[in-house]
Design a protein around this motif. Structure first.
Motif, PDB file in Angstrom:
ATOM      1  N   ALA A 207     -19.308   3.031 -10.223  1.00 13.16           N
ATOM      2  CA  ALA A 207     -20.335   2.151  -9.671  1.00 13.16           C
ATOM      3  C   ALA A 207     -19.708   1.002  -8.876  1.00 13.16           C
ATOM      4  CB  ALA A 207     -21.205   1.598 -10.795  1.00 13.16           C
ATOM      5  N   LEU A 208     -18.630   0.432  -9.412  1.00 17.88           N
ATOM      6  CA  LEU A 208     -17.975  -0.673  -8.707  1.00 17.88           C
ATOM      7  C   LEU A 208     -17.313  -0.196  -7.418  1.00 17.88           C
ATOM      8  CD1 LEU A 208     -16.332  -2.808 -11.551  1.00 17.88           C
ATOM      9  CD2 LEU A 208     -18.357  -3.326 -10.192  1.00 17.88           C
ATOM     10  N   ASP A 209     -16.708   0.981  -7.450  1.00 18.79           N
ATOM     11  CA  ASP A 209     -16.080   1.525  -6.244  1.00 18.79           C
ATOM     12  C   ASP A 209     -17.114   1.747  -5.147  1.00 18.79           C
ATOM     13  OD1 ASP A 209     -13.627   1.473  -7.457  1.00 18.79           O
ATOM     14  OD2 ASP A 209     -13.586   3.605  -7.967  1.00 18.79           O
ATOM     15  N   ALA A 210     -18.334   2.142  -5.555  1.00 19.13           N
ATOM     16  CA  ALA A 210     -19.393   2.389  -4.582  1.00 19.13           C
ATOM     17  C   ALA A 210     -19.855   1.098  -3.910  1.00 19.13           C
ATOM     18  CB  ALA A 210     -20.580   3.068  -5.261  1.00 19.13           C
ATOM     19  N   LEU A 211     -19.608  -0.037  -4.573  1.00 22.40           N
ATOM     20  CA  LEU A 211     -20.016  -1.319  -4.015  1.00 22.40           C
ATOM     21  C   LEU A 211     -18.991  -1.907  -3.054  1.00 22.40           C
ATOM     22  CD1 LEU A 211     -21.503  -2.959  -7.234  1.00 22.40           C
ATOM     23  CD2 LEU A 211     -22.774  -2.165  -5.257  1.00 22.40           C
ATOM     24  N   GLU A 212     -17.801  -1.308  -2.987  1.00 21.19           N
ATOM     25  CA  GLU A 212     -16.763  -1.805  -2.089  1.00 21.19           C
ATOM     26  C   GLU A 212     -17.221  -1.635  -0.647  1.00 21.19           C
ATOM     27  OE1 GLU A 212     -14.033  -3.319  -2.546  1.00 21.19           O
ATOM     28  OE2 GLU A 212     -13.480  -3.045  -4.650  1.00 21.19           O
ATOM     29  N   PRO A 213     -16.904  -2.600   0.213  1.00 20.98           N
ATOM     30  CA  PRO A 213     -17.262  -2.480   1.636  1.00 20.98           C
ATOM     31  C   PRO A 213     -16.693  -1.197   2.225  1.00 20.98           C
ATOM     32  CG  PRO A 213     -16.514  -4.703   1.143  1.00 20.98           C
ATOM     33  CD  PRO A 213     -16.247  -3.881  -0.080  1.00 20.98           C
ATOM     34  N   GLY A 214     -17.541  -0.472   2.960  1.00 19.86           N
ATOM     35  CA  GLY A 214     -17.087   0.767   3.591  1.00 19.86           C
ATOM     36  C   GLY A 214     -17.071   1.951   2.660  1.00 19.86           C
ATOM     37  N   ALA A 215     -17.641   1.802   1.446  1.00 18.84           N
ATOM     38  CA  ALA A 215     -17.613   2.921   0.491  1.00 18.84           C
ATOM     39  C   ALA A 215     -18.744   3.897   0.730  1.00 18.84           C
ATOM     40  CB  ALA A 215     -17.681   2.390  -0.939  1.00 18.84           C
ATOM     41  N   GLY A 216     -19.538   3.683   1.737  1.00 19.85           N
ATOM     42  CA  GLY A 216     -20.655   4.584   1.999  1.00 19.85           C
ATOM     43  C   GLY A 216     -21.949   3.812   2.041  1.00 19.85           C
ATOM     44  N   ASN A 217     -22.149   3.078   3.145  1.00 20.28           N
ATOM     45  CA  ASN A 217     -23.304   2.196   3.226  1.00 20.28           C
ATOM     46  C   ASN A 217     -24.626   2.936   3.345  1.00 20.28           C
ATOM     47  OD1 ASN A 217     -21.666  -0.080   3.148  1.00 20.28           O
ATOM     48  ND2 ASN A 217     -21.334  -0.050   5.367  1.00 20.28           N
ATOM     49  N   SER A 218     -24.567   4.239   3.690  1.00 21.45           N
ATOM     50  CA  SER A 218     -25.808   4.984   3.859  1.00 21.45           C
ATOM     51  C   SER A 218     -26.479   5.292   2.549  1.00 21.45           C
ATOM     52  CB  SER A 218     -25.529   6.295   4.606  1.00 21.45           C
ATOM     53  OG  SER A 218     -24.610   7.082   3.867  1.00 21.45           O
ATOM     54  N   ASP A 219     -25.700   5.285   1.484  1.00 20.95           N
ATOM     55  CA  ASP A 219     -26.257   5.578   0.167  1.00 20.95           C
ATOM     56  C   ASP A 219     -26.293   4.328  -0.665  1.00 20.95           C
ATOM     57  OD1 ASP A 219     -24.443   8.663   0.173  1.00 20.95           O
ATOM     58  OD2 ASP A 219     -26.523   8.279   0.774  1.00 20.95           O
ATOM     59  N   THR A 220     -27.328   4.150  -1.396  1.00 13.96           N
ATOM     60  CA  THR A 220     -27.431   3.001  -2.292  1.00 13.96           C
ATOM     61  C   THR A 220     -26.593   3.262  -3.524  1.00 13.96           C
ATOM     62  OG1 THR A 220     -29.670   2.541  -1.574  1.00 13.96           O
ATOM     63  CG2 THR A 220     -28.981   1.580  -3.658  1.00 13.96           C
ATOM     64  N   PRO A 221     -25.611   2.404  -3.819  1.00 13.19           N
ATOM     65  CA  PRO A 221     -24.766   2.637  -4.995  1.00 13.19           C
ATOM     66  C   PRO A 221     -25.579   2.581  -6.265  1.00 13.19           C
ATOM     67  CG  PRO A 221     -24.432   0.413  -4.129  1.00 13.19           C
ATOM     68  CD  PRO A 221     -25.296   1.139  -3.130  1.00 13.19           C
ATOM     69  N   SER A 222     -25.258   3.461  -7.157  1.00  9.22           N
ATOM     70  CA  SER A 222     -26.007   3.517  -8.409  1.00  9.22           C
ATOM     71  C   SER A 222     -25.236   2.866  -9.523  1.00  9.22           C
ATOM     72  CB  SER A 222     -26.313   4.970  -8.791  1.00  9.22           C
ATOM     73  OG  SER A 222     -25.107   5.689  -8.971  1.00  9.22           O
ATOM     74  N   VAL A 223     -25.949   2.268 -10.446  1.00  6.76           N
ATOM     75  CA  VAL A 223     -25.342   1.648 -11.616  1.00  6.76           C
ATOM     76  C   VAL A 223     -25.551   2.574 -12.780  1.00  6.76           C
ATOM     77  CG1 VAL A 223     -25.354  -0.345 -13.149  1.00  6.76           C
ATOM     78  CG2 VAL A 223     -25.822  -0.630 -10.705  1.00  6.76           C
ATOM     79  N   PRO A 224     -24.494   2.936 -13.526  1.00  8.14           N
ATOM     80  CA  PRO A 224     -24.654   3.882 -14.625  1.00  8.14           C
ATOM     81  C   PRO A 224     -25.588   3.355 -15.678  1.00  8.14           C
ATOM     82  CG  PRO A 224     -22.540   2.771 -14.788  1.00  8.14           C
ATOM     83  CD  PRO A 224     -23.142   2.372 -13.458  1.00  8.14           C
ATOM     84  N   SER A 225     -26.399   4.241 -16.251  1.00  7.95           N
ATOM     85  CA  SER A 225     -27.294   3.838 -17.331  1.00  7.95           C
ATOM     86  C   SER A 225     -26.513   3.561 -18.576  1.00  7.95           C
ATOM     87  CB  SER A 225     -28.335   4.930 -17.595  1.00  7.95           C
ATOM     88  OG  SER A 225     -27.707   6.071 -18.084  1.00  7.95           O
ATOM     89  N   GLN A 226     -27.104   2.772 -19.462  1.00  9.99           N
ATOM     90  CA  GLN A 226     -26.410   2.454 -20.714  1.00  9.99           C
ATOM     91  C   GLN A 226     -26.332   3.659 -21.615  1.00  9.99           C
ATOM     92  OE1 GLN A 226     -24.741  -0.060 -21.888  1.00  9.99           O
ATOM     93  NE2 GLN A 226     -24.439   1.019 -23.788  1.00  9.99           N
ATOM     94  N   ASN A 227     -27.243   4.570 -21.488  1.00  5.86           N
ATOM     95  CA  ASN A 227     -27.323   5.663 -22.449  1.00  5.86           C
ATOM     96  C   ASN A 227     -26.398   6.790 -22.121  1.00  5.86           C
ATOM     97  OD1 ASN A 227     -29.336   4.310 -23.832  1.00  5.86           O
ATOM     98  ND2 ASN A 227     -30.835   4.965 -22.309  1.00  5.86           N
TER      99      ASN A 227
END
Length: 227
Positions: A207-227
């Motif tokens: 999830a954190l890697d997806a938030l890095e600049p240039g990691a793929g702005n076309s897709d909304t980064p997802s945050v893993p569920s707690q479960n």
């Protein structure tokens, strides 16, 4: 105000539930009762839990069957399960518990201090994961706001991302050291716990890697569920 974690207590005997509540009350978390496997599964449909204490011997749906249902659900499969049993049929019975997805298997009567300490570990892990998810969600909102690269909000978001990554790296380092220590260990409970932790860390790192600049702005980064 810090939200309390929920702990699910599953046992068909009211006196056992009362005893568990007495032992775990010192943790100051929310304790939820379930007197059957069916009742536990209903509770898991609507609430998130840090850990489940599950009695093995119950009429109708026993602990093993209940655990199997929990592990088949996407929402609940990663919730730690600690099996509690009043009988001991030897290693085969114990390993059946681990095969069902338990992270620990404790025979009654158990040491209240040991049980409380084990539950507290999973509560702490749950609370840290919740905090990381909240921070990651805040960062995602900041990045989706489209602030210019030189703006104060962008700098603040970048600093938060760096802080989250550093915190996670420290936990990853500790988990790696733990895994190395368990390479020659025969403790199935410890191995299962380490594997559970590794899955959590992998999801958070993704999830954190997806938030890095240039990691793929076309897709909304997802945050893993707690479960």
């Amino acid at each position: 105000m810090v939200q309390k974690a929920k702990i699910l207590l599953v046992d068909d005997r009211p006196e056992n539930l009362l005893a568990l509540e007495a032992i775990l009350s010192a943790l100051d978390q929310t304790l939820v009762r379930a007197s059957s496997g069916e009742e536990a599964l209903k509770a898991l449909l609507t609430d998130d839990f840090a850990v489940i204490l599950l009695d093995v011997q119950m009429p109708g749906m026993d602990g093993f069957e209940t655990a199997a249902h929990i592990k088949r659900r996407e929402r609940t499969r990663d919730i730690p399960i600690i099996f509690l049993t009043a009988i001991n049929h030897g290693p085969h019975h114990t390993f059946r518990g681990y095969a069902a997805g338990a992270v620990d298997y404790i025979s009654k009567p158990f040491d209240p201090w040991v049980l409380r300490a084990k539950v507290s570990v999973f509560v702490e892990l749950y609370m840290k994961n919740c905090k990381l998810r909240e921070q990651a969600s805040l960062l995602r909102l900041q990045l989706e706001g489209g602030q210019p690269a030189g703006g104060e909000d962008a700098k603040e978001a970048a600093g938060l991302l760096a802080e989250l990554s550093a915190r996670l790296a420290a936990v990853e380092e500790q988990a790696e050291a733990l895994s190395k220590q368990l390479d020659e260990s025969a403790d199935a409970a410890a191995v299962a716990t380490a594997a559970h932790l590794e899955r959590k860390l992998t999801g958070l790192r993704r999830a954190l890697d997806a938030l890095e600049p240039g990691a793929g702005n076309s897709d909304t980064p997802s945050v893993p569920s707690q479960n």
